[in-house]
Design a protein around this motif. Structure first.
Motif, short mmCIF file in Angstrom:
data_model
loop_
_atom_site.label_atom_id
_atom_site.label_comp_id
_atom_site.label_asym_id
_atom_site.label_seq_id
_atom_site.Cartn_x
_atom_site.Cartn_y
_atom_site.Cartn_z
N UNK A 148 -22.45 -11.67 -21.56
CA UNK A 148 -22.95 -10.96 -21.52
C UNK A 148 -21.84 -9.82 -22.01
N UNK A 149 -22.57 -8.83 -22.46
CA UNK A 149 -21.65 -7.91 -22.70
C UNK A 149 -22.03 -6.63 -21.72
N UNK A 150 -20.96 -5.58 -21.38
CA UNK A 150 -21.63 -4.86 -19.97
C UNK A 150 -20.73 -3.79 -19.83
N UNK A 151 -21.72 -2.50 -20.00
CA UNK A 151 -21.64 -1.02 -20.73
C UNK A 151 -21.88 -0.87 -19.10
N UNK A 152 -20.70 -0.48 -18.42
CA UNK A 152 -20.76 0.63 -16.71
C UNK A 152 -21.06 1.31 -16.95
N UNK A 153 -20.81 2.35 -17.36
CA UNK A 153 -21.07 3.88 -17.23
C UNK A 153 -20.55 4.11 -16.29
N UNK A 154 -19.34 4.73 -16.13
CA UNK A 154 -18.42 4.96 -14.58
C UNK A 154 -19.06 6.16 -13.83
N UNK A 155 -19.15 5.90 -12.86
CA UNK A 155 -19.38 7.56 -12.01
C UNK A 155 -18.04 8.50 -11.99
N UNK A 156 -18.62 9.32 -12.06
CA UNK A 156 -17.38 10.61 -12.20
C UNK A 156 -17.05 11.28 -10.77
N UNK A 157 -16.42 11.82 -10.48
CA UNK A 157 -16.46 12.83 -9.37
C UNK A 157 -16.51 12.53 -7.32
N UNK A 158 -16.61 13.02 -6.28
CA UNK A 158 -17.63 12.70 -5.54
C UNK A 158 -18.20 11.78 -5.45
N UNK A 159 -18.13 11.14 -4.11
CA UNK A 159 -19.60 9.78 -4.20
C UNK A 159 -20.86 10.50 -3.96
N UNK A 160 -22.11 9.73 -4.67
CA UNK A 160 -23.12 10.47 -4.91
C UNK A 160 -23.88 10.44 -3.63
N UNK A 161 -23.75 9.24 -2.71
CA UNK A 161 -24.37 9.36 -1.32
C UNK A 161 -23.44 9.65 -0.59
N UNK A 162 -23.63 10.52 1.06
CA UNK A 162 -22.49 10.90 2.05
C UNK A 162 -22.13 9.05 2.49
#
Length: 290
Positions: A106-120
């Protein structure tokens, strides 16, 4: 209420059937049709658990893109409850090379999350508090919320994670290992060091998966237990998602009151059956119910 809350791990898999692994050196090769389908670890656990009859909620980020549309369409074909936030970087994706025996790379592209967490913490805590079991995928946006997830667990609820091919040293995985009470980890990189790692994780219960060689259980306060792999009920066509199906089987078994060894033996049957199906959208009756 949910039997299982899966946090993180949605994406798409681009499956490519190849003549052999490692792939022979060549400028080009003709392959079977290349499919885009729902995939990644959270989807694997959620869809297998759903096929086993559990009430599943899945919370994650997902791109507003064609890949995300594939994921949404697949989840819409189930009764899995979803709580999704748009991911500006797009949907995570993997290219899975699968050989004729069903083995994959498997070759994985994680698309990293940027900024504050998406959920409180409050938003995620409300979902955690209504689940009998919570499974956290090792997504980047979940790390900072792990203490809040633990604090929100209802009485008697359990928390698990899958560290995949952790080598026991990479610091990224450690917060997940320390937060969970049940830790799944692949034995690929651990080798003979699995016992030492399990001892270091005590009092957590560790489950070291070994693919066609079964699994080793390290229950808290007890000696290791060997669980052999189950025989597939049909020819193996795709091993992608087998580990996720195994985790779902253990969770379902434990929620049903089975001991850890019995739950793991049942999970081995679930994983074996999953390998006989192409993809993670399991048809009714394919995976054995608890």
């Amino acid at each position: 209420m949910s039997d299982l809350l899966v946090i993180g791990g949605l994406g798409v898999d681009i499956r490519v059937r190849v003549p052999a692994l490692p792939l022979p050196a060549a400028d080009s090769a003709t392959v079977d049709p290349i499919d885009l389908r729902i995939g990644n670890t959270g989807a694997g656990v959620a869809l297998a658990a759903h096929a086993l009859g559990l009430r599943v909620t899945l919370v994650d980020v997902l791109g507003a893109d064609p890949a995300g549309d594939v994921v949404r369409a697949a989840l819409d074909r189930t009764s899995v409850r979803t709580v999704l936030v748009d991911a500006p970087a797009g949907t995570r994706r993997s290219v899975n090379l699968v050989d004729p025996a069903g083995r994959r790379s498997s070759l994985y592209d994680p698309r990293p999350w940027q900024g504050p967490a998406p959920f409180t913490a409050a938003e995620l805590g409300a979902l955690v508090g209504e689940a009998a079991h919570v499974h956290v995928s090792i997504m980047d946006w979940t790390v900072g919320l792990l203490p809040d997830v633990r604090a929100a667990l209802r009485e008697g609820a359990t928390l698990s994670t899958d560290l995949h091919d952790w080598d026991g040293a990479n610091p990224y995985h450690r917060p997940f290992a320390e937060a969970a009470g049940l830790v799944f980890v692949s034995g690929v990189r651990l080798g003979d060091g699995a016992g030492a790692l399990a001892a270091a994780l005590a009092p957590r219960t560790a489950v070291v998966t070994r693919g066609a060689d079964g699994a080793d259980l390290y229950p808290a306060g007890a000696g290791p237990v060997r669980v052999p792999a189950a025989d597939p009920p049909a020819p193996v066509v795709d091993t992608n998602g087998a580990g996720d199906a195994f985790a779902a089987g253990v969770i379902a078994g434990r929620l049903g009151g089975a001991s850890l060894p019995d739950a793991a033996r049942y999970a081995a049957r679930v994983a074996a059956a999953a390998c006989t199906h192409d993809g993670m959208e399991y048809p009714p009756g394919l995976l054995p119910r608890p």
